[in-house]
Scaffold this motif. Structure first.
Motif, PDB file in Angstrom:
ATOM      1  N   THR A   1       0.843  -1.195   0.000  1.00  0.00           N
ATOM      2  CA  THR A   1       0.000   0.000   0.000  1.00  0.00           C
ATOM      3  C   THR A   1       0.876   1.242   0.000  1.00  0.00           C
ATOM      4  OG1 THR A   1      -1.714  -1.148   1.271  1.00  0.00           O
ATOM      5  CG2 THR A   1      -1.808   1.250   1.229  1.00  0.00           C
ATOM      6  N   LEU A   2       0.488   2.215  -0.816  1.00  0.00           N
ATOM      7  CA  LEU A   2       1.175   3.509  -0.872  1.00  0.00           C
ATOM      8  C   LEU A   2       0.146   4.589  -0.558  1.00  0.00           C
ATOM      9  CD1 LEU A   2       4.014   4.688  -1.596  1.00  0.00           C
ATOM     10  CD2 LEU A   2       3.070   5.137  -3.887  1.00  0.00           C
ATOM     11  N   GLU A   3       0.421   5.385   0.484  1.00  0.00           N
ATOM     12  CA  GLU A   3      -0.487   6.463   0.871  1.00  0.00           C
ATOM     13  C   GLU A   3       0.223   7.804   0.734  1.00  0.00           C
ATOM     14  OE1 GLU A   3      -2.110   5.911   4.730  1.00  0.00           O
ATOM     15  OE2 GLU A   3      -3.277   4.130   4.178  1.00  0.00           O
ATOM     16  N   TRP A   4      -0.479   8.748   0.116  1.00  0.00           N
ATOM     17  CA  TRP A   4       0.080  10.085  -0.093  1.00  0.00           C
ATOM     18  C   TRP A   4      -0.889  11.115   0.479  1.00  0.00           C
ATOM     19  CZ3 TRP A   4      -0.094  13.236  -5.229  1.00  0.00           C
ATOM     20  CH2 TRP A   4       0.639  14.434  -5.056  1.00  0.00           C
ATOM     21  N   HIS A   5      -0.443  11.813   1.513  1.00  0.00           N
ATOM     22  CA  HIS A   5      -1.199  12.917   2.085  1.00  0.00           C
ATOM     23  C   HIS A   5      -0.676  14.202   1.423  1.00  0.00           C
ATOM     24  CE1 HIS A   5      -2.959  10.554   5.496  1.00  0.00           C
ATOM     25  NE2 HIS A   5      -1.965   9.751   5.136  1.00  0.00           N
ATOM     26  N   ALA A   6      -1.251  14.524   0.280  1.00  0.00           N
ATOM     27  CA  ALA A   6      -0.742  15.660  -0.504  1.00  0.00           C
ATOM     28  C   ALA A   6      -0.830  16.956   0.285  1.00  0.00           C
ATOM     29  CB  ALA A   6      -1.524  15.771  -1.810  1.00  0.00           C
ATOM     30  N   ASN A   7      -1.918  17.147   1.003  1.00  0.00           N
ATOM     31  CA  ASN A   7      -2.080  18.255   1.931  1.00  0.00           C
ATOM     32  C   ASN A   7      -3.174  17.864   2.917  1.00  0.00           C
ATOM     33  OD1 ASN A   7      -4.640  18.955   0.675  1.00  0.00           O
ATOM     34  ND2 ASN A   7      -3.423  19.901  -0.969  1.00  0.00           N
ATOM     35  N   ASP A   8      -3.615  18.805   3.723  1.00  0.00           N
ATOM     36  CA  ASP A   8      -4.613  18.485   4.749  1.00  0.00           C
ATOM     37  C   ASP A   8      -5.936  18.046   4.143  1.00  0.00           C
ATOM     38  OD1 ASP A   8      -2.804  19.063   6.695  1.00  0.00           O
ATOM     39  OD2 ASP A   8      -3.541  21.105   7.062  1.00  0.00           O
ATOM     40  N   ASP A   9      -6.176  18.370   2.879  1.00  0.00           N
ATOM     41  CA  ASP A   9      -7.481  18.106   2.273  1.00  0.00           C
ATOM     42  C   ASP A   9      -7.461  17.014   1.201  1.00  0.00           C
ATOM     43  OD1 ASP A   9      -8.609  20.185   3.803  1.00  0.00           O
ATOM     44  OD2 ASP A   9      -7.970  21.664   2.300  1.00  0.00           O
ATOM     45  N   LEU A  10      -6.286  16.598   0.767  1.00  0.00           N
ATOM     46  CA  LEU A  10      -6.188  15.687  -0.372  1.00  0.00           C
ATOM     47  C   LEU A  10      -5.394  14.442   0.018  1.00  0.00           C
ATOM     48  CD1 LEU A  10      -6.963  15.393  -3.352  1.00  0.00           C
ATOM     49  CD2 LEU A  10      -4.793  16.522  -3.942  1.00  0.00           C
ATOM     50  N   PHE A  11      -6.007  13.276  -0.212  1.00  0.00           N
ATOM     51  CA  PHE A  11      -5.406  12.007   0.216  1.00  0.00           C
ATOM     52  C   PHE A  11      -5.557  10.980  -0.900  1.00  0.00           C
ATOM     53  CE2 PHE A  11      -6.397   7.770   2.010  1.00  0.00           C
ATOM     54  CZ  PHE A  11      -5.180   7.476   2.598  1.00  0.00           C
ATOM     55  N   PHE A  12      -4.478  10.197  -1.140  1.00  0.00           N
ATOM     56  CA  PHE A  12      -4.501   9.129  -2.137  1.00  0.00           C
ATOM     57  C   PHE A  12      -3.998   7.836  -1.499  1.00  0.00           C
ATOM     58  CE2 PHE A  12      -3.900  13.040  -4.498  1.00  0.00           C
ATOM     59  CZ  PHE A  12      -4.777  12.908  -5.564  1.00  0.00           C
ATOM     60  N   ARG A  13      -4.597   6.733  -1.911  1.00  0.00           N
ATOM     61  CA  ARG A  13      -4.119   5.416  -1.480  1.00  0.00           C
ATOM     62  C   ARG A  13      -4.127   4.473  -2.680  1.00  0.00           C
ATOM     63  NH1 ARG A  13      -7.580   2.125   2.711  1.00  0.00           N
ATOM     64  NH2 ARG A  13      -6.565   3.406   4.295  1.00  0.00           N
ATOM     65  N   LEU A  14      -2.999   3.822  -2.936  1.00  0.00           N
ATOM     66  CA  LEU A  14      -2.867   2.839  -4.013  1.00  0.00           C
ATOM     67  C   LEU A  14      -2.560   1.490  -3.378  1.00  0.00           C
ATOM     68  CD1 LEU A  14      -2.682   2.271  -7.093  1.00  0.00           C
ATOM     69  CD2 LEU A  14      -0.229   2.767  -6.914  1.00  0.00           C
ATOM     70  N   ASN A  15      -3.363   0.477  -3.721  1.00  0.00           N
ATOM     71  CA  ASN A  15      -3.215  -0.858  -3.146  1.00  0.00           C
ATOM     72  C   ASN A  15      -2.923  -1.887  -4.232  1.00  0.00           C
ATOM     73  OD1 ASN A  15      -3.657  -0.487  -0.373  1.00  0.00           O
ATOM     74  ND2 ASN A  15      -5.878  -0.500  -0.639  1.00  0.00           N
ATOM     75  N   TRP A  16      -2.101  -2.852  -3.881  1.00  0.00           N
ATOM     76  CA  TRP A  16      -1.921  -4.069  -4.682  1.00  0.00           C
ATOM     77  C   TRP A  16      -1.969  -5.262  -3.733  1.00  0.00           C
ATOM     78  CZ3 TRP A  16       2.027  -7.666  -3.935  1.00  0.00           C
ATOM     79  CH2 TRP A  16       2.060  -8.728  -4.857  1.00  0.00           C
ATOM     80  N   ASP A  17      -2.704  -6.299  -4.116  1.00  0.00           N
ATOM     81  CA  ASP A  17      -2.736  -7.507  -3.290  1.00  0.00           C
ATOM     82  C   ASP A  17      -2.744  -8.740  -4.178  1.00  0.00           C
ATOM     83  OD1 ASP A  17      -5.713  -8.784  -3.342  1.00  0.00           O
ATOM     84  OD2 ASP A  17      -5.857  -6.605  -3.468  1.00  0.00           O
TER      85      ASP A  17
ATOM     86  N   ASN B   1      -9.352  10.946  -2.047  1.00  0.00           N
ATOM     87  CA  ASN B   1     -10.341  11.657  -1.238  1.00  0.00           C
ATOM     88  C   ASN B   1      -9.942  13.133  -1.142  1.00  0.00           C
ATOM     89  OD1 ASN B   1     -12.723  10.991   0.808  1.00  0.00           O
ATOM     90  ND2 ASN B   1     -11.482  12.614   1.700  1.00  0.00           N
ATOM     91  N   TRP B   2     -10.870  14.008  -1.495  1.00  0.00           N
ATOM     92  CA  TRP B   2     -10.621  15.443  -1.510  1.00  0.00           C
ATOM     93  C   TRP B   2     -11.696  16.125  -0.657  1.00  0.00           C
ATOM     94  CZ3 TRP B   2     -11.351  19.047  -6.355  1.00  0.00           C
ATOM     95  CH2 TRP B   2     -10.858  20.331  -6.035  1.00  0.00           C
ATOM     96  N   ASP B   3     -11.266  16.742   0.422  1.00  0.00           N
ATOM     97  CA  ASP B   3     -12.180  17.520   1.251  1.00  0.00           C
ATOM     98  C   ASP B   3     -12.310  18.908   0.639  1.00  0.00           C
ATOM     99  OD1 ASP B   3     -12.558  15.458   3.066  1.00  0.00           O
ATOM    100  OD2 ASP B   3     -10.835  16.058   4.280  1.00  0.00           O
ATOM    101  N   LEU B   4     -13.387  19.101  -0.094  1.00  0.00           N
ATOM    102  CA  LEU B   4     -13.579  20.384  -0.784  1.00  0.00           C
ATOM    103  C   LEU B   4     -13.775  21.516   0.213  1.00  0.00           C
ATOM    104  CD1 LEU B   4     -16.029  19.087  -3.521  1.00  0.00           C
ATOM    105  CD2 LEU B   4     -13.578  19.496  -3.763  1.00  0.00           C
ATOM    106  N   THR B   5     -14.556  21.253   1.251  1.00  0.00           N
ATOM    107  CA  THR B   5     -14.765  22.186   2.361  1.00  0.00           C
ATOM    108  C   THR B   5     -14.872  21.357   3.629  1.00  0.00           C
ATOM    109  OG1 THR B   5     -17.195  22.114   2.290  1.00  0.00           O
ATOM    110  CG2 THR B   5     -16.101  23.675   0.809  1.00  0.00           C
TER     111      THR B   5
END
Length: 757
Positions: A237-253, A304-308
């Motif tokens: 799993t690779l997780e990237w917290h680009a900033n407080d509002d933007l999050f990415f997770r890439l999974n391989w299994d 996941n993007w927290d718009l507000t």
């Protein structure tokens, strides 16, 4: 003091994971229920405020109870059946409230949806998941047609993996136990960029000798272990917290299950061989290779993007593939009376875009969903011995084909809060479903296997061996609503009532012998009335009443043929059933150290209409009196406790439970296989070191060594001259008495040691 998990939740409530919390009150510690959060409605919510029948078991409780596979969760969720499916170790049979999937052949659709991190698993092969690096498991009972879509008419099961913390950690877990069990699990995470980019890994190697053995095999150099386990699984799993509002997770299994094919237990002596009925229910005979394989691989992306502060946008994409060549000896003799080597080959892609918004007095979940799947397979029904042991050069019925589907949907569900007490929930989903299918079916007058090398020295004949009998496509659309009203009587008590509808996709018969039309979708209408409550901060009582109407049930009718080599089956919508019941779950925190939990499910389910046609007169008639709801005991309950002990050597947690399942049958029509009521006793103790690095657990399951049926095959019929005599049968396909049972695990004891650093 270490917190303890407990089972709680029921009927739209939750088999959650209550733990002990300590508070200061008048200078004294107070035992109190922990607040539990779930994502049953695709947003994070307090379990006690979710008007959905959901059971949630967290990671600590799973570990302390030694729950290693998804199927063990059935003990803690009322009116739920999760079993291994007959001839393999990795295929699941799932029923909730009497709704599920009996046949795992390609093309048939499940009635209970299974999800890994919100990714839908379309096929039951490989769905008996080993619980590795899991955060919690949620069981949603009742139709989930609005938020989760088609094929969740019984409910949904969600497998949620752990989100990384960003700390550099590594965990090693080793287990030894009965039947030479030897497991190793490795998990860890590392921050590639501090507070921004993390990588996580997991690996498991799970092994166990068989509970029984193959007593006689027609082929040389075969592994004779039966009910063994050989599984390797890996995850990155690779997780990237680009900033407080933007999050990415890439999974391989990836999972490779090379456990042997599972041999069944002959409940009747063979008419065509002299092999006796085995002494152990885990022993068998076979004329097929004993190898088996299930390969699973998947990729998923979450953004996941927290718009507000009030609005978020989430995107989930996935691609999954599975490949499973398997050997199922239906007759379980050393002769090729009814052997079925088969291959399953599936792949799927899905995309979901979800928008969540919370206003001052309302909240909303909405989304778009797309799914595309290819489900193909081939099996050979090898019938070399027919009738009175007359040997033939070889006779095989070959069936192959694909049932490919695509599905598009849009959904929205919102709750509006009129005041602090009253609220209403309204949801709807519109789905367009399309399926295309082809089937090849015919007889080959020789022994045929799916491909060359299946058995030593075998070469498959070139070219197409049987004709195409079906090539068609069909589409359906469905609007599935949900309507509910909730009354928050106080901070600790909520009442709710709801109506929900779900549908199971239409499909084609993968065993078709003619160009028969597709079966239409199944529809379930469900009504629920429930209460979620907490009393005096240490008693949780959640109770739900439900009633459901299951319409247009798809069913395979067995058509008579001229000889026992005929495999004529027709798929159609012939059934209607009704169910009413109650589900209740309780958690009582007696002291800081002692916790009791109970879950109870009762269901009264029956077929009310099964329409068939008299082959001689052509008249329709109702034969519902010959049908029962399969895999559905009328009563299930679980009683358990957790007790913690503090010492200078560390903390100890002792837990135990007694799980009861009432009588049930394994087949809907004139079932000859039934299981009497039984109970399972489980005990365990877990130790945690004071420094937090070490833990160890000793777990005993099925301590009374109960034998209980979880699957089977019946290819016999009662003797028409004396149908009341259960010792007399007329042989079925293959010309033998094929009445076969598969059984749950015997008594096992496991020691697990964990180190975290």
């Amino acid at each position: 003091m270490r917190s303890l998990s407990a089972v709680s939740g029921a009927v739209l409530l939750a088999l959650a994971t209550p733990t002990f919390a300590n508070q200061q009150e008048n200078g004294e510690k107070k035992a109190e229920l922990e607040r539990i959060q779930v994502t049953a409605r695709k947003t994070v919510e307090n379990l006690q405020q979710v008007p959905v029948a959901v059971t949630s078991i967290g990671a600590t409780e799973l570990a302390e109870k030694g729950i290693a596979e998804l199927i063990e969760v059935q003990q803690f969720s009322p009116n739920t059946t999760l079993q291994r499916s007959r001839g393999t170790n990795s295929t699941i049979t799932a029923f909730i409230r009497g709704v599920g999937q009996q046949d795992p052949l390609w093309g048939y659709e499940p009635g209970v949806g299974i999800y890994i991190d919100d990714v839908y698993l379309a096929r039951p092969q490989g769905a008996v998941l080993d619980l590795i690096d899991v955060e919690r498991v949620e069981v949603l009972r009742g139709p989930q047609g609005t938020l989760y879509g088609k094929n969740t008419i019984g409910g949904a099961i969600k497998y949620v993996t752990k989100e990384m913390t960003g700390d550099a950690t590594f965990n090693v877990s080793a287990s030894v136990g009965s039947y030479n069990q030897r497991d190793i699990k490795l998990t860890g995470q590392y921050p590639l960029i501090q507070d921004t980019l993390y990588v996580g890994v997991g690996y498991a190697n799970l092994n166990r000798d068989g509970f029984g053995e193959y007593l006689q095999s027609d082929l040389p150099n075969q592994d004779t272990e039966n009910y063994n386990k050989e599984v390797e699984a890996a995850r990155v799993t690779l997780e990237w917290h680009a900033n407080d509002d933007l999050f990415f997770r890439l999974n391989w299994d990836k999972t490779d299950d090379t456990s042997n094919a599972k041999g069944g237990y002959r409940l009747l002596p063979s008419l065509l061989t002299d092999a006796p009925v085995p002494n152990s229910v885990y022993d068998s005979y076979t004329s097929l290779p004993t190898w088996n394989k299930v390969e699973l691989e998947g990729y998923s992306l979450l953004a996941n993007w927290d718009l507000t502060d009030a609005t978020s946008l989430k995107y989930v994409a996935s691609k999954r593939e599975s490949y499973s060549p398997t050997n199922i000896d239906f007759d379980n003799t050393p002769l090729r009376i009814f052997d079925v080597p088969a291959v399953y080959d599936d792949n799927q892609t899905s995309h979901e875009l979800q928008l969540n918004h919370a206003g001052e007095n309302y909240k909303l979940v909405s989304g778009l969903y797309y799914y595309d799947g290819e489900s193909c397979g081939q099996f050979e029904a090898i019938l070399e011995v027919l009738g009175n042991a007359i040997s033939l050069p070889g006779l095989t019925r070959e069936v192959s084909g694909c049932n490919n589907s695509s599905s598009k949907a849009a959904y929205i569900q919102g709750s509006y809060y009129f005041n602090q007490q009253w609220s209403a929930t309204l949801g709807a989903r519109y789905t367009q479903d399309e399926k295309e299918a082809n089937v090849n079916n015919g007889l080959v007058f020789e022994t045929v296997y799916p491909y060359s090398g299946w058995i030593p020295g075998y070469e498959r004949p070139a070219g197409e061996l049987v004709p195409e009998v079906l090539n068609d496509n069909e589409d359906w659309s469905r609007f599935t609503p949900r309507l509910g009203v909730e009354y928050q009587h106080s901070d600790d008590m909520m009442f709710f009532a709801s109506y929900a509808q779900g549908f199971k996709s239409g499909t084609y018969n993968p065993r078709a012998t003619t160009a028969e039309p597709a079966a239409n979708p199944e529809i379930v209408d469900s009504f629920e009335l429930g209460m979620k409550s907490e009393w005096n901060d240490n008693l949780r009582a959640n109770i739900t009443l439900f009633s459901l109407l299951h319409k247009d049930r798809q069913y395979i009718s067995i058509l008579p043929g001229e000889t026992s080599a005929d495999l004529n089956q027709r798929l159609g919508n012939i059934g209607r059933s009704e169910s009413q019941g109650i589900e209740a779950e309780f958690t009582y925190v007696a002291t800081d150290n002692l916790n009791f939990n109970a879950s109870i499910g009762y269901i009264d389910a029956e077929f009310t209409e099964v329409i068939d046609t008299d082959p001689e007169t052509g008249e329709e008639f109702d034969k519902s009196d010959q049908f029962d709801i399969a895999n559905t005991p009328d009563l299930t309950f679980n009683l358990g406790f957790d007790y913690s002990i503090e010492s200078s050597f560390g903390d100890f947690v002792v837990n135990g439970n007694y799980y009861h399942r009432g009588d049930y049958v394994l087949f809907e029509e004139a079932s000859l296989l039934s299981q009497d009521a039984y109970g399972l006793v489980n005990l365990g103790v877990t130790w945690y070191s004071n420094d937090g690095h070490w833990s160890a657990s000793l777990t005993g399951k099925n301590l009374t060594d109960e034998e209980y049926l979880v699957g089977g095959y019946q290819f016999v019929t009662p003797d028409p001259t004396d149908p009341t005599d259960t010792s007399k049968y007329t042989p079925g396909l293959g010309g033998d008495n094929t009445l076969i049972g598969y059984y749950g695990d015997p008594r096992t004891v496991t020691l697990t040691v964990n180190y975290r650093f």
